[in-house]
Design an enzyme around this catalytic site. Structure first.
Site, short mmCIF file in Angstrom:
data_model
loop_
_atom_site.label_atom_id
_atom_site.label_comp_id
_atom_site.label_asym_id
_atom_site.label_seq_id
_atom_site.Cartn_x
_atom_site.Cartn_y
_atom_site.Cartn_z
N GLY A 21 -1.76 -5.87 5.32
CA GLY A 21 -2.94 -5.99 4.47
C GLY A 21 -2.70 -6.89 3.27
CE1 TYR A 44 -9.54 3.68 -0.60
CE2 TYR A 44 -10.78 3.36 -2.63
CZ TYR A 44 -9.64 3.15 -1.88
OH TYR A 44 -8.60 2.44 -2.41
CG PHE A 76 -6.87 -0.44 -13.04
CD1 PHE A 76 -7.96 0.09 -13.71
CD2 PHE A 76 -5.68 0.30 -13.05
CE1 PHE A 76 -7.86 1.31 -14.39
CE2 PHE A 76 -5.57 1.50 -13.72
CZ PHE A 76 -6.67 2.01 -14.39
#
Length: 350
Positions: free
Chosen positions: A12, A153, A182
């Protein structure tokens, strides 16, 4: 001998950049990823970027819920630690398909923790998220701020944090670091790896980059009447390379005998509005981003940014890049790879 690290979800966006930093830092990395929201192309590029260090990378298409496949990987390599990125991460989709998110993210993590314990690997760095702060009443968010996720989520991240705390309470041999980060932005300075979301991007900057390369007509700005400097939402954007370095710092911290189960924010400590980010990207790219102003989206917080003092003090880590560098590197990636890793859409080769 190089320390060996298992990286879940390593194909990812954040995972691939962290794997590269691991290899360049002298670690060996074994990646497991089911490629649900990523592709092996990112890891092939990481291998190339790493040069000779790329020989210390291997990757397997494995779903964390596939216990026998996971056990086989643990039986073949003695891991010093695990960095756990794997998980589904689209807020909107999680509202529509909560059971998919709970099954994938939580069952996957529990299986991973069980297999880690079975093979005596009790060092973990977990990718949590600032989403666990929900709608913060006060900013900056410190690690002691109240946590209350506002969607499935976010709740998976929150529940996994609690599971990790319970695991440590039950067995003090575990050393666990929970990283709440963040808003990651940017790409490797080479422009060779970056963020390549499947489908419609869920986050601001991947959407902006797709507008800039002509894949989408305009950016819709949700909410222009917040009590902020320009009326748009404020977030703490952090360069993905700084985030990757934060994971390496956390890995080193696991060697500290005093570590138990600790939480650290990874951000810059600065809030930037949507319009400020768009302006910085326009400056970096020389492209005008057409905007359509719209009402607020339900569930969007007004202002969220991090207190980073704990990470600076205890991990000896601090974000180095500002929004100019984030936008410069993002545009370098987007302009060289307008269709991400999918070369078939634009006729170029990976």
């Amino acid at each position: 001998m190089a320390k060996s690290v298992l990286v879940t979800g390593g194909a990812g966006y954040i995972g691939s950049h962290t794997v590269l930093q691991l290899l360049e830092g002298g670690y060996s990395a074994v990646v497991v990823d089911n490629y649900d929201n990523s592709s092996a192309a990112s890891l092939q590029r990481v291998k190339k970027l790493a040069g000779e260090n790329g020989n210390r990378l291997s990757f397997h298409q494995v779903d964390l819920r596939d216990r026998p496949a996971l056990e086989k990987i643990f039986s073949e390599t003695k891991f010093d630690a695990v960095i756990h990125f794997a998980g589904l991460k689209a807020v909107g989709e999680s509202v529509e398909k909560p059971l998919l998110y709970y099954n994938n993210n939580i069952v996957g993590t529990v299986t991973l923790l069980e297999v880690m314990a079975q093979y005596g690997c009790k060092n973990l760095v977990f990718s949590s998220s600032a989403t666990v702060y929900g709608w913060p009443k006060e900013v900056p968010c410190t690690e002691e701020s109240p946590i209350s996720a506002t969607n499935p989520y976010g709740r998976t991240k929150l529940f996994i944090e609690e599971i990790c705390r319970d695991v440590h309470r039950s067995d003090s041999e575990w050393k666990i670091i929970l990283l709440r980060y963040f808003n990651p932005v940017g790409a490797h300075p080479s422009g060779y790896i970056g963020e390549d979301p499947l489908g419609v991007p869920n986050n601001l900057m991947p959407y902006v980059q797709q507008v800039a390369v002509g894949r989408r007509p305009h950016l819709t700005v949700f909410g222009t009447d917040y009590k902020t400097k320009d009326g748009t939402g404020v977030r703490d954007y952090i360069h993905v390379m700084d985030l990757a370095d934060g994971h390496i710092a956390a890995l080193r911290k696991l060697d500290d005998l005093k570590i138990s189960c600790e939480v650290y924010n990874l951000g810059t400590g600065n809030g930037t509005s949507v319009l400020e980010m768009v302006a910085a990207f326009e400056k970096a790219s020389g492209k005008k981003i057409p905007l359509v102003m719209a009402g607020r989206r339900p569930g969007d917080a007004e202002v969220v940014y991090a207190s980073t003092e704990k990470a600076e003090r205890e991990l000896n880590w601090k974000a180095k890049n500002g929004i100019e560098e984030m936008c410069r590197d993002l545009w370098n990636w987007a302009s060289n790879n307008p269709y991400g890793y999918n070369s078939s859409s634009n006729g170029s080769s990976s």
